[in-house]
Design a protein around this motif. Structure first.
Motif, mmCIF file in Angstrom:
data_model
loop_
_atom_site.group_PDB
_atom_site.id
_atom_site.type_symbol
_atom_site.label_atom_id
_atom_site.label_comp_id
_atom_site.label_asym_id
_atom_site.label_seq_id
_atom_site.Cartn_x
_atom_site.Cartn_y
_atom_site.Cartn_z
ATOM 1 N N LEU A 1 21.337 35.886 10.413
ATOM 2 C CA LEU A 1 22.013 35.448 11.639
ATOM 3 C C LEU A 1 23.253 36.287 11.934
ATOM 4 C CD1 LEU A 1 22.055 31.546 11.027
ATOM 5 C CD2 LEU A 1 20.366 32.841 12.334
ATOM 6 N N LYS B 1 19.430 43.946 19.335
ATOM 7 C CA LYS B 1 18.415 42.987 18.883
ATOM 8 C C LYS B 1 17.013 43.601 18.964
ATOM 9 C CE LYS B 1 21.033 39.468 17.835
ATOM 10 N NZ LYS B 1 21.148 38.975 16.462
ATOM 11 N N PHE C 1 28.151 29.305 14.078
ATOM 12 C CA PHE C 1 27.666 28.062 14.701
ATOM 13 C C PHE C 1 26.291 27.648 14.178
ATOM 14 C CE2 PHE C 1 25.193 26.802 18.707
ATOM 15 C CZ PHE C 1 25.264 25.439 18.421
ATOM 16 N N ILE C 2 25.298 28.505 14.352
ATOM 17 C CA ILE C 2 23.938 28.124 13.949
ATOM 18 C C ILE C 2 23.846 28.073 12.424
ATOM 19 C CG2 ILE C 2 21.517 28.865 13.986
ATOM 20 C CD1 ILE C 2 22.160 30.047 16.841
ATOM 21 N N ASN D 1 27.924 47.136 13.597
ATOM 22 C CA ASN D 1 27.786 45.813 12.987
ATOM 23 C C ASN D 1 26.325 45.332 13.002
ATOM 24 O OD1 ASN D 1 29.479 43.797 11.757
ATOM 25 N ND2 ASN D 1 28.842 42.444 13.393
ATOM 26 N N ASP E 1 29.124 35.771 4.725
ATOM 27 C CA ASP E 1 29.748 35.837 6.056
ATOM 28 C C ASP E 1 31.103 36.526 5.890
ATOM 29 O OD1 ASP E 1 29.316 33.790 8.830
ATOM 30 O OD2 ASP E 1 31.115 35.032 8.620
ATOM 31 N N HIS F 1 34.051 27.630 18.947
ATOM 32 C CA HIS F 1 34.427 29.045 19.132
ATOM 33 C C HIS F 1 33.472 29.771 20.075
ATOM 34 C CE1 HIS F 1 31.266 29.152 16.110
ATOM 35 N NE2 HIS F 1 31.148 30.460 16.271
ATOM 36 N N LYS F 2 32.394 29.122 20.518
ATOM 37 C CA LYS F 2 31.391 29.818 21.325
ATOM 38 C C LYS F 2 31.796 29.854 22.812
ATOM 39 C CE LYS F 2 28.010 31.169 19.951
ATOM 40 N NZ LYS F 2 27.709 32.487 19.301
ATOM 41 N N TYR G 1 24.303 44.643 23.249
ATOM 42 C CA TYR G 1 23.905 43.527 22.381
ATOM 43 C C TYR G 1 22.383 43.355 22.395
ATOM 44 C CZ TYR G 1 22.998 38.643 21.112
ATOM 45 O OH TYR G 1 22.480 37.504 20.544
ATOM 46 N N THR H 1 28.016 38.638 18.242
ATOM 47 C CA THR H 1 27.170 37.839 19.143
ATOM 48 C C THR H 1 27.679 37.821 20.582
ATOM 49 O OG1 THR H 1 28.404 35.900 18.373
ATOM 50 C CG2 THR H 1 26.287 36.318 17.343
HETATM 51 P P1 NAD Z 1 28.286 33.019 15.617
HETATM 52 O O1 NAD Z 1 29.094 34.116 16.216
HETATM 53 O O2 NAD Z 1 28.852 31.654 15.594
HETATM 54 O O3 NAD Z 1 27.854 33.418 14.138
HETATM 55 C C1 NAD Z 1 27.688 34.738 13.694
HETATM 56 C C2 NAD Z 1 28.293 34.811 12.297
HETATM 57 O O4 NAD Z 1 28.075 36.137 11.770
HETATM 58 C C3 NAD Z 1 29.804 34.574 12.283
HETATM 59 O O5 NAD Z 1 30.102 33.563 11.330
HETATM 60 C C4 NAD Z 1 30.394 35.916 11.868
HETATM 61 O O6 NAD Z 1 31.595 35.755 11.129
HETATM 62 C C5 NAD Z 1 29.255 36.520 11.060
HETATM 63 N N1 NAD Z 1 29.261 37.993 11.014
HETATM 64 C C6 NAD Z 1 29.330 38.848 12.062
HETATM 65 N N2 NAD Z 1 29.273 40.128 11.631
HETATM 66 C C7 NAD Z 1 29.146 40.073 10.266
HETATM 67 C C8 NAD Z 1 29.040 41.065 9.247
HETATM 68 N N3 NAD Z 1 29.071 42.376 9.540
HETATM 69 N N4 NAD Z 1 28.929 40.666 7.967
HETATM 70 C C9 NAD Z 1 28.929 39.327 7.656
HETATM 71 N N5 NAD Z 1 29.030 38.354 8.574
HETATM 72 C C10 NAD Z 1 29.134 38.724 9.866
HETATM 73 O O7 NAD Z 1 26.887 33.053 16.406
HETATM 74 P P2 NAD Z 1 25.674 32.026 16.429
HETATM 75 O O8 NAD Z 1 25.672 31.397 17.768
HETATM 76 O O9 NAD Z 1 25.680 31.176 15.215
HETATM 77 O O10 NAD Z 1 24.459 33.044 16.400
HETATM 78 C C11 NAD Z 1 23.711 33.314 15.221
HETATM 79 C C12 NAD Z 1 22.645 34.356 15.542
HETATM 80 O O11 NAD Z 1 21.802 33.880 16.588
HETATM 81 C C13 NAD Z 1 23.213 35.692 16.036
HETATM 82 O O12 NAD Z 1 22.459 36.745 15.488
HETATM 83 C C14 NAD Z 1 23.021 35.620 17.545
HETATM 84 O O13 NAD Z 1 22.908 36.915 18.111
HETATM 85 C C15 NAD Z 1 21.737 34.832 17.641
HETATM 86 N N6 NAD Z 1 21.581 34.129 18.927
HETATM 87 C C16 NAD Z 1 22.380 33.057 19.212
HETATM 88 C C17 NAD Z 1 22.222 32.376 20.429
HETATM 89 C C18 NAD Z 1 23.067 31.171 20.779
HETATM 90 O O14 NAD Z 1 22.840 30.586 21.863
HETATM 91 N N7 NAD Z 1 24.012 30.742 19.959
HETATM 92 C C19 NAD Z 1 21.255 32.823 21.355
HETATM 93 C C20 NAD Z 1 20.470 33.934 21.026
HETATM 94 C C21 NAD Z 1 20.630 34.563 19.793
#
Ligand code: NAD
Length: 306
Positions: free
Chosen positions: A74, A146, A12-13, A93, A33, A179-180, A142, A78
């Motif tokens: 990122l 972090k 997502f991000i 992971n 990814d 997907h979130k 989780y 998650t």
């Molecule tokens: P997301 O799940 O959409 O994206 C995470 C991506 O990492 C996915 O595309 C997944 O396929 C990839 N991934 C996971 N394990 C992997 C691996 N071993 N090797 C390669 N790729 C891998 O999540 P997001 O919302 O985009 O979050 C991005 C980051 O921000 C994460 O670290 C999350 O913990 C952090 N975060 C997000 C939020 C939020 O509100 N979305 C809040 C706090 C922290």
């Protein structure tokens, strides 16, 4: 030309950050990814170099990191609830994956690492506003993963001179997040499905919602700066669930049903963050109002209906 690698850039991000960075003439973007949660179809593959690879693979990381000036890390498992069901997977992971990444950054002399962290899951149930001086008490594997990330970043900075900072995101919302399971995505999916929204408690609990467009600008500013340590990123304001739902009624124009059930034990009642450190450190100033951000998000969700 600045070369930036985004791990987890198909998520997502990451997909927002990749398009934001790739729109700049002076930046070349690579994404790695494993597509466990993300999908490359959300990237503009004419502008972004994509590597299907995993943090567990030294070869994949070597290919992705070679020649990069900076990494935005990122990639992670998650899902908080999944980390409680399967802490080993989360550890392998998130913790080992981050360690592998930092080791190769050291070896290949990648000078700057910006890593995604979290406020709520690291700090636990504390009185808001949360800030960087608070002692961490992770409430889930989780959150612990972090905190380990922040620890290793600090250690690699002191021991090996790696320049890095951890950005503690609040609740991030925006388009391209189908997907979130986070609250905005979850509620919009229920509204699309014509299902009632379920609120645990009376809806007075507060969260801090930050629009993804403001977040990606902040990440870029952090990459370009030389700040170290942890930084909270949020709107800096509390929003109750009832306020969020009212704003959703306004932007969707729909009068959907809301069901109130008993407050769930263990759930944090109120959390929002102070953003003064990020403001002073790299000029963080979120500018998207909740209503504008929700309007853009709903427009995207609504378009998925077809
Ligand atoms: P997301 O799940 O959409 O994206 C995470 C991506 O990492 C996915 O595309 C997944 O396929 C990839 N991934 C996971 N394990 C992997 C691996 N071993 N090797 C390669 N790729 C891998 O999540 P997001 O919302 O985009 O979050 C991005 C980051 O921000 C994460 O670290 C999350 O913990 C952090 N975060 C997000 C939020 C939020 O509100 N979305 C809040 C706090 C922290």
């Amino acid at each position: 030309m600045k070369k930036i690698l985004i791990t987890g850039g198909a998520g997502f991000i990451g997909r927002h950050l990749a398009s934001h960075l790739a729109s700049r003439e002076d930046t070349s973007v690579t994404v790695i990814d494993n597509e466990s949660l993300g999908d490359r179809k959300h990237l503009d593959l004419d502008k972004v170099r994509f590597i299907h690879g995993d943090l567990a693979s030294r070869d994949d990381l070597h290919t992705a990191l070679e020649g990069q000036d900076a990494v935005v890390h990122l990639a992670a498992d998650t899902r908080v609830m999944d980390s409680i069901e399967n802490p080993q997977y989360n550890f392998d992971n998130n913790v080992i994956g981050t360690f592998n990444l930092l080791e190769l950054c050291r070896e290949l002399r990648v000078s700057r690492v910006i890593a995604a962290s979290t406020g709520g899951a690291i700090l636990g149930d504390v009185d808001p506003p949360v800030h960087e001086q608070m002692a961490p008490h992770p409430t889930s594997p989780y959150g612990a993963s972090k905190l380990m990330l922040e620890g290793y970043l600090s250690a690699y900075s002191s021991s090996f001179g790696l320049s890095g900072c951890a950005l503690r995101f609040s609740n991030i919302y925006g388009p391209r997040s189908f997907h979130k399971g986070s609250v905005v995505a979850h509620f919009f999916k229920r509204i699309l499905a014509r299902e009632p929204l379920v609120v645990y408690g009376d809806g007075s609990q507060t969260r801090d919602y930050l629009y993804v467009g403001d977040l990606v600008e902040a990440i870029r500013a952090a990459v370009d700066s030389d700040v170290q340590g942890a930084y909270q990123l949020g709107s800096g304001k509390p929003t109750t669930l009832n306020q969020l739902i009212d704003a959703m009624r306004t932007v969707t124009g729909l009068d959907f049903e809301v069901v109130y059930e008993d407050f769930r034990a263990g759930e944090v009642k109120d959390t929002w963050c102070q953003i003064d450190k990020a403001r002073a450190g790299f000029g963080f100033e979120p500018s998207t109002t909740l209503e504008d951000g929700l309007r853009a998000t709903w427009a995207w969700f609504d378009a998925q209906r077809a």
